[in-house]
Design a protein around this motif. Structure first.
Motif, PDB file in Angstrom:
ATOM      1  N   PHE A 149       0.831  -1.203   0.000  1.00 16.68           N
ATOM      2  CA  PHE A 149       0.000   0.000   0.000  1.00 16.68           C
ATOM      3  C   PHE A 149       0.873   1.263   0.000  1.00 16.68           C
ATOM      4  CE2 PHE A 149      -3.694  -2.447   2.067  1.00 16.68           C
ATOM      5  CZ  PHE A 149      -4.311  -2.626   0.846  1.00 16.68           C
ATOM      6  N   VAL A 150       1.945   1.247   0.783  1.00 15.14           N
ATOM      7  CA  VAL A 150       2.861   2.396   0.791  1.00 15.14           C
ATOM      8  C   VAL A 150       3.461   2.598  -0.598  1.00 15.14           C
ATOM      9  CG1 VAL A 150       5.055   3.262   1.680  1.00 15.14           C
ATOM     10  CG2 VAL A 150       3.402   2.222   3.246  1.00 15.14           C
ATOM     11  N   THR A 151       3.861   1.497  -1.227  1.00 13.73           N
ATOM     12  CA  THR A 151       4.445   1.574  -2.567  1.00 13.73           C
ATOM     13  C   THR A 151       3.447   2.150  -3.568  1.00 13.73           C
ATOM     14  OG1 THR A 151       5.870  -0.329  -2.120  1.00 13.73           O
ATOM     15  CG2 THR A 151       5.493   0.240  -4.437  1.00 13.73           C
ATOM     16  N   LEU A 152       2.203   1.673  -3.520  1.00 10.12           N
ATOM     17  CA  LEU A 152       1.182   2.171  -4.441  1.00 10.12           C
ATOM     18  C   LEU A 152       0.906   3.658  -4.207  1.00 10.12           C
ATOM     19  CD1 LEU A 152      -1.349  -0.808  -4.456  1.00 10.12           C
ATOM     20  CD2 LEU A 152       0.202  -0.130  -6.290  1.00 10.12           C
ATOM     21  N   ALA A 153       0.913   4.077  -2.947  1.00 11.67           N
ATOM     22  CA  ALA A 153       0.701   5.494  -2.645  1.00 11.67           C
ATOM     23  C   ALA A 153       1.819   6.345  -3.239  1.00 11.67           C
ATOM     24  CB  ALA A 153       0.623   5.700  -1.125  1.00 11.67           C
ATOM     25  N   VAL A 154       3.056   5.893  -3.083  1.00  3.48           N
ATOM     26  CA  VAL A 154       4.197   6.628  -3.630  1.00  3.48           C
ATOM     27  C   VAL A 154       4.145   6.647  -5.152  1.00  3.48           C
ATOM     28  CG1 VAL A 154       6.708   6.636  -3.863  1.00  3.48           C
ATOM     29  CG2 VAL A 154       5.666   6.177  -1.631  1.00  3.48           C
ATOM     30  N   VAL A 155       3.842   5.498  -5.744  1.00  2.00           N
ATOM     31  CA  VAL A 155       3.768   5.419  -7.209  1.00  2.00           C
ATOM     32  C   VAL A 155       2.678   6.346  -7.741  1.00  2.00           C
ATOM     33  CG1 VAL A 155       3.191   3.921  -9.159  1.00  2.00           C
ATOM     34  CG2 VAL A 155       4.719   3.093  -7.367  1.00  2.00           C
TER      35      VAL A 155
END
Length: 203
Positions: A149-155
């Motif tokens: 989820f953190v990765t998707l938010a950053v992306v």
């Protein structure tokens, strides 16, 4: 408490995924047009984002009427769509609608993190009936999904700030859901040793 009712799984998927696909189709059809309401011009993207709000609410209303329940995540998503859709229309600025995805994924990561800090897995709380698994397996899955989820938010932040609206809409509609689905299937396959067999759970 309202009685929970089962419905056709295909109909359930249509009601859950249909609004997003409707937004995509509408955006593709009107993206190059300008619309004037109350003397103010709005892009096709903003009109599609605003129209998406009632479409989502109608789909959720039908889902609630048929099943007798809505998940907290569905209610939260609806609130975010209404709030950021309203800001998008009020300020005539598409950035608000694009930020919504970052905040949703960030919020999910935060909620899972709070549970982990308390030694709990909220995933286990909501999904254990569907997929019996040992507690340590749920903790592993929760940690990995939090990072996803953190990765998707950053992306999402990178995409909407550096790429075109066309690219963001396609990634938002198809890229993020597919990536999350593939990730979950991969994790479920890797966590097979933690699954509880029926005979094991009966002991």
């Amino acid at each position: 408490m309202a009685e929970t009712r089962e419905i056709n799984p295909i109909l359930k998927q249509v009601l859950e995924l249909g609004p997003t696909l409707a937004f995509f189709v509408l955006y593709v059809r009107i993206k190059d047009q300008m619309f004037t309401f109350g003397g103010t011009e709005y892009t096709g993207f903003i009109v599609a984002a605003v129209v998406f709000v009632p479409i989502l609410l109608i789909a959720m209303g039908i889902l609630w009427a048929l099943t007798g329940q809505l998940s907290r995540m569905q209610v939260f998503t609806a609130f975010m769509v209404i709030f950021f859709g309203g800001l998008t229309a009020w300020f005539n600025d598409e950035r608000f609608f694009k930020m919504k995805t970052t905040i949703v994924y960030g919020f999910l990561a935060l909620i899972l993190t709070i549970g982990l800090l308390r030694g709990r897995s909220w995933l286990e709380y909501v999904m254990s009936d569907m997929m019996p698994m040992r507690h340590d397996g749920w903790i592993i899955l929760t940690k990995r999904l939090t990072m996803a989820f953190v990765t998707l938010a950053v992306v999402n932040e990178i995409v909407w700030r550096t790429m075109s609206t066309d690219a963001w809409v396609k990634i938002e509609t198809f890229g993020f859901p597919i990536a999350l689905m593939v990730f979950l299937f991969w994790q479920f396959a890797r966590l097979q040793p933690y699954l509880i067999e029926e005979d094991e759970g009966a002991e």
